[in-house]
Design an enzyme around this catalytic site. Structure first.
Site, mmCIF file in Angstrom:
data_model
loop_
_atom_site.group_PDB
_atom_site.id
_atom_site.type_symbol
_atom_site.label_atom_id
_atom_site.label_comp_id
_atom_site.label_asym_id
_atom_site.label_seq_id
_atom_site.Cartn_x
_atom_site.Cartn_y
_atom_site.Cartn_z
ATOM 1 C CG ASN A 1 -2.037 -1.190 1.134
ATOM 2 O OD1 ASN A 1 -2.470 -1.475 -0.100
ATOM 3 N ND2 ASN A 1 -2.143 -1.810 2.331
ATOM 4 C CB CYS A 2 -0.168 4.793 -0.777
ATOM 5 S SG CYS A 2 0.406 6.335 -0.795
ATOM 6 N N PRO A 3 2.789 4.481 0.887
ATOM 7 C CG PRO A 3 4.518 5.326 1.593
ATOM 8 C CD PRO A 3 3.348 4.842 2.245
#
Length: 79
Positions: free
Chosen positions: A15-17
């Site tokens: 998941n981000c980042p």
């Protein structure tokens, strides 16, 4: 569409980042003009990866979505 690639970055499950951080490192190691395929499952990559390419001057050759998996082909800018 199939593109012959020089490297693949598999960021599935991240998941981000993390996907963009990994992308930054992978592109840095790629030869100028090289083609990188990115595989991701985080929907935010639909926003983040195109912006990454514009900001750093790389070409987003193509992007696709297949059943929750996001595919990107990125050509590294020439030095």
């Amino acid at each position: 569409m199939t593109h012959p690639v020089d490297a693949i970055l598999d960021a599935t499950g991240l998941n981000c980042p993390e996907p963009v951080m990994m992308l930054h490192n992978k592109v840095r190691d790629l030869a100028p003009g090289g083609l990188l395929k990115v595989i991701a499952t985080d929907p935010s990559t639909r926003r983040d990866i195109p912006k990454f390419c514009v900001f750093l001057g790389h070409e987003l050759v193509e992007q696709q979505e297949e059943a929750g998996t996001y595919l990107y082909w990125i050509r590294k800018k020439a030095d």
